[in-house]
Design a protein around this motif. Sequence first.
Motif, PDB file in Angstrom:
ATOM      1  N   ALA A 167       0.774  -1.364   0.230  1.00  0.00           N
ATOM      2  CA  ALA A 167       0.020   0.036  -0.205  1.00  0.00           C
ATOM      3  C   ALA A 167       1.110   1.199  -0.097  1.00  0.00           C
ATOM      4  CB  ALA A 167      -0.771   0.148   1.308  1.00  0.00           C
ATOM      5  N   GLU A 168       0.197   2.361  -0.577  1.00  0.00           N
ATOM      6  CA  GLU A 168       1.100   3.735  -0.496  1.00  0.00           C
ATOM      7  C   GLU A 168       0.365   4.663  -0.374  1.00  0.00           C
ATOM      8  OE1 GLU A 168       3.726   4.373  -4.203  1.00  0.00           O
ATOM      9  OE2 GLU A 168       2.195   5.848  -4.489  1.00  0.00           O
ATOM     10  N   VAL A 169       0.831   5.653   0.460  1.00  0.00           N
ATOM     11  CA  VAL A 169       0.119   6.896   0.888  1.00  0.00           C
ATOM     12  C   VAL A 169       1.040   8.122   0.505  1.00  0.00           C
ATOM     13  CG1 VAL A 169      -1.034   8.515   2.687  1.00  0.00           C
ATOM     14  CG2 VAL A 169      -1.316   6.017   2.569  1.00  0.00           C
ATOM     15  N   GLY A 170       0.652   9.105  -0.157  1.00  0.00           N
ATOM     16  CA  GLY A 170       1.296   9.996  -0.542  1.00  0.00           C
ATOM     17  C   GLY A 170       0.729  11.488  -0.255  1.00  0.00           C
ATOM     18  N   TRP A 171       1.557  12.474   0.084  1.00  0.00           N
ATOM     19  CA  TRP A 171       0.593  13.791   0.482  1.00  0.00           C
ATOM     20  C   TRP A 171       1.899  14.871   0.287  1.00  0.00           C
ATOM     21  CZ3 TRP A 171       2.101  10.281   3.943  1.00  0.00           C
ATOM     22  CH2 TRP A 171       3.087  11.105   5.248  1.00  0.00           C
ATOM     23  N   LEU A 172       0.930  16.143   0.139  1.00  0.00           N
ATOM     24  CA  LEU A 172       1.618  17.374   0.055  1.00  0.00           C
ATOM     25  C   LEU A 172       1.374  18.068   1.356  1.00  0.00           C
ATOM     26  CD1 LEU A 172       3.141  19.492  -1.342  1.00  0.00           C
ATOM     27  CD2 LEU A 172       0.968  20.581  -2.131  1.00  0.00           C
ATOM     28  N   ALA A 173       2.514  17.959   2.289  1.00  0.00           N
ATOM     29  CA  ALA A 173       2.376  18.474   3.534  1.00  0.00           C
ATOM     30  C   ALA A 173       2.289  20.078   3.695  1.00  0.00           C
ATOM     31  CB  ALA A 173       3.504  18.126   4.531  1.00  0.00           C
ATOM     32  N   GLY A 174       1.796  20.441   4.575  1.00  0.00           N
ATOM     33  CA  GLY A 174       1.615  21.998   4.783  1.00  0.00           C
ATOM     34  C   GLY A 174       2.850  22.630   4.784  1.00  0.00           C
ATOM     35  N   ASN A 175       4.096  22.117   5.156  1.00  0.00           N
ATOM     36  CA  ASN A 175       5.347  22.888   5.256  1.00  0.00           C
ATOM     37  C   ASN A 175       6.033  22.518   3.940  1.00  0.00           C
ATOM     38  OD1 ASN A 175       5.995  19.954   5.484  1.00  0.00           O
ATOM     39  ND2 ASN A 175       7.314  20.237   7.123  1.00  0.00           N
ATOM     40  N   LYS A 176       5.352  22.260   2.835  1.00  0.00           N
ATOM     41  CA  LYS A 176       5.700  22.246   1.583  1.00  0.00           C
ATOM     42  C   LYS A 176       6.862  21.226   1.092  1.00  0.00           C
ATOM     43  CE  LYS A 176       4.449  25.708  -0.862  1.00  0.00           C
ATOM     44  NZ  LYS A 176       3.631  25.643  -2.312  1.00  0.00           N
ATOM     45  N   ARG A 177       6.532  20.051   1.770  1.00  0.00           N
ATOM     46  CA  ARG A 177       7.177  18.774   1.630  1.00  0.00           C
ATOM     47  C   ARG A 177       6.118  17.815   0.925  1.00  0.00           C
ATOM     48  NH1 ARG A 177      10.710  21.770   2.934  1.00  0.00           N
ATOM     49  NH2 ARG A 177      11.782  21.637   4.726  1.00  0.00           N
ATOM     50  N   ILE A 178       6.768  16.867  -0.141  1.00  0.00           N
ATOM     51  CA  ILE A 178       6.045  15.837  -0.797  1.00  0.00           C
ATOM     52  C   ILE A 178       6.651  14.475   0.093  1.00  0.00           C
ATOM     53  CG2 ILE A 178       5.841  14.709  -2.709  1.00  0.00           C
ATOM     54  CD1 ILE A 178       6.319  16.776  -4.469  1.00  0.00           C
ATOM     55  N   ILE A 179       5.663  14.135   0.698  1.00  0.00           N
ATOM     56  CA  ILE A 179       5.861  12.671   1.370  1.00  0.00           C
ATOM     57  C   ILE A 179       5.066  11.794   0.719  1.00  0.00           C
ATOM     58  CG2 ILE A 179       5.602  11.861   3.755  1.00  0.00           C
ATOM     59  CD1 ILE A 179       5.690  14.786   5.040  1.00  0.00           C
ATOM     60  N   GLN A 180       6.061  10.341   0.806  1.00  0.00           N
ATOM     61  CA  GLN A 180       5.353   9.353   0.249  1.00  0.00           C
ATOM     62  C   GLN A 180       5.982   8.135   1.397  1.00  0.00           C
ATOM     63  OE1 GLN A 180       6.515   7.991  -3.580  1.00  0.00           O
ATOM     64  NE2 GLN A 180       5.522   6.125  -3.392  1.00  0.00           N
ATOM     65  N   LEU A 181       4.833   7.310   1.832  1.00  0.00           N
ATOM     66  CA  LEU A 181       4.928   6.254   2.546  1.00  0.00           C
ATOM     67  C   LEU A 181       4.264   5.037   2.106  1.00  0.00           C
ATOM     68  CD1 LEU A 181       5.673   5.544   5.484  1.00  0.00           C
ATOM     69  CD2 LEU A 181       3.149   6.175   6.073  1.00  0.00           C
ATOM     70  N   SER A 182       5.164   3.956   2.054  1.00  0.00           N
ATOM     71  CA  SER A 182       4.898   2.804   1.266  1.00  0.00           C
ATOM     72  C   SER A 182       5.240   1.474   2.051  1.00  0.00           C
ATOM     73  CB  SER A 182       5.324   2.655  -0.090  1.00  0.00           C
ATOM     74  OG  SER A 182       6.529   2.614  -0.344  1.00  0.00           O
TER      75      SER A 182
END
Length: 180
Positions: free
Chosen positions: A134-149
């Motif tokens: 599974a994968e979750v990705g998001w654009l954080a409020g602190n201007k970071r692209i984060i991907q968790l898999s």
Amino acid sequence: MRTVGVTLAALLLLTGCDDAGAHPQAAPSTAPAAAAGGACQLLDFAVVNAKLGLDLAVAASATQDNTFTCVLQPRAATAPDLVLSVSATTIGADIYTSAVQPKGAAPVEGLGAAAYQQPTPATDGTGHGTGPGAEVGWLAGNKRIIQLSVHLASGTPEDKSAELLPKLVALAKLIDLSSL
């Protein structure tokens, strides 16, 4: 293209390199995940294991350009594994959803400025493949692209991805709070 970048980052981690692969690291640590540095500073073994029902105990990190990565694995196996990558960006939510978020991924409410979730299929099982994940990705409020898999062990039934997604989203929400 994003998957290629994550795969490259994971390969760099698994080869024990940092700073664009120029300096070898010590063997992966069984100390607290944060001790590995990089994106591992956003993770805690106890929290990850409790949220996902896994037994991860080894952490390794790497940094290349503006991307920080972390891989968590069990002590005596390569799977399951958890990969976290964090990259600085200047894009907004509109660009993230149109250019970074995979087509067909489901949105995630209440996570960053924009977020998605999706199951990932098992890869080729010729001895080096992984099980489903599974994968979750998001654009954080602190201007970071984060991907968790998370990748499960080879041979794990595909339906385990669906069971893993809500747990991974809950973990992503905790990581998002810690990255502010």
